[in-house]
Enzyme design. Structure first.
Site, PDB file in Angstrom:
ATOM      1  N   HIS A 141       0.787  -1.151  -0.031  1.00 13.93           N
ATOM      2  CA  HIS A 141      -0.096   0.114  -0.028  1.00 13.93           C
ATOM      3  C   HIS A 141       0.951   1.334  -0.034  1.00 13.93           C
ATOM      4  CE1 HIS A 141      -4.011  -2.043   1.622  1.00 13.93           C
ATOM      5  NE2 HIS A 141      -3.516  -2.554   0.526  1.00 13.93           N
ATOM      6  N   GLU A 175       0.860   3.862   1.975  1.00 16.34           N
ATOM      7  CA  GLU A 175       1.277   4.297   3.209  1.00 16.34           C
ATOM      8  C   GLU A 175       2.504   3.521   3.590  1.00 16.34           C
ATOM      9  OE1 GLU A 175      -3.205   4.179   3.626  1.00 16.34           O
ATOM     10  OE2 GLU A 175      -1.777   3.095   2.532  1.00 16.34           O
ATOM     11  N   CYS A 191      -6.005   1.341   6.030  1.00 13.20           N
ATOM     12  CA  CYS A 191      -6.589   0.132   6.342  1.00 13.20           C
ATOM     13  C   CYS A 191      -5.880  -0.434   7.697  1.00 13.20           C
ATOM     14  CB  CYS A 191      -6.463  -1.247   5.184  1.00 13.20           C
ATOM     15  SG  CYS A 191      -4.625  -1.624   5.275  1.00 13.20           S
ATOM     16  N   CYS A 220      -1.952  -0.922   7.345  1.00 18.58           N
ATOM     17  CA  CYS A 220      -1.276   0.343   7.240  1.00 18.58           C
ATOM     18  C   CYS A 220      -1.352   1.292   8.521  1.00 18.58           C
ATOM     19  CB  CYS A 220      -1.964   1.416   6.266  1.00 18.58           C
ATOM     20  SG  CYS A 220      -1.380   0.483   4.524  1.00 18.58           S
TER      21      CYS A 220
END
Length: 197
Positions: free
Chosen positions: A110, A112, A136, A139
């Site tokens: 992801h 992040e 999420c 993260c």
């Protein structure tokens, strides 16, 4: 590139412009005066997140993240993509398939995560993360462990899904602030020819 960034209220120490999106054109600015339609800090950082998302090869979701320190310096940028050394031509990009191993979810990193791992400073403690989508739970754990103290996000479209409910629970327990970005404008245009004019 769409969107900008700004929470419900700017903090008192920020250097934000009070200019509206309907600022005077370049022809209407008196000689010797500065522009009033420049990007606010929050718009700039969210725009960087959205611009970095354009590097993503994901056909469905292009997400970017930008980490900023207390001095308003960018210390990390990331977007969603496959891990280094793993061919994004050989791994799947599907959202649904017969098995989860045929989807992107077990493989993709992801935005992040990539922003935190791609940091250009010793750490990101006390920093703010600007991100297109609310993080999420996975993260959120990375954000907490890295010492980031605030998340400013543009979209929370998965708000009621369990990973995002868990994310808010973790962030709240860890004392990490999170707030939506409220843009002054819905689009920011990058015109490469503007420097020629």
């Amino acid at each position: 590139m769409t969107d900008s960034i700004n929470g419900p209220a700017d903090d008192a120490t920020s250097d934000y412009s009070s200019a509206s999106a309907e600022s005077p054109s370049e022809d209407e600015i008196a000689p010797g005066q500065k522009r009033s339609d420049y990007l606010e800090w929050s718009e700039y950082f969210m725009a960087v997140a959205f611009l970095s998302a354009q590097r993503s090869k994901d056909p469905n979701s292009q997400v970017g993240a930008c980490i900023v320190n207390a001095e308003k310096k960018i210390v990390g940028i990331g977007y969603n993509g496959m891990p280094n050394g793993c061919s994004d031509d050989e791994l799947p990009w599907a959202r649904q398939a017969d098995t989860s191993l045929e989807t992107k979810y077990p493989y993709v990193c992801h935005a992040e995560m990539n922003a935190i791992l791609n940091k250009n400073s010793s750490d990101v403690k006390g920093c703010t993360m600007y991100v297109a989508l609310f993080p999420c739970n996975e993260c959120a754990k990375l954000v907490i462990q890295s010492g980031i103290k605030e998340i400013i996000y543009y979209c929370d479209k998965y708000h009621d899904k369990e990973p995002f409910i868990a994310s808010r629970r973790l962030l709240t327990m860890a004392g990490i602030k999170y707030r939506p970005f409220k843009p002054r404008m819905s689009q920011i245009t990058i015109d490469f020819d503007s420097i020629i004019k």
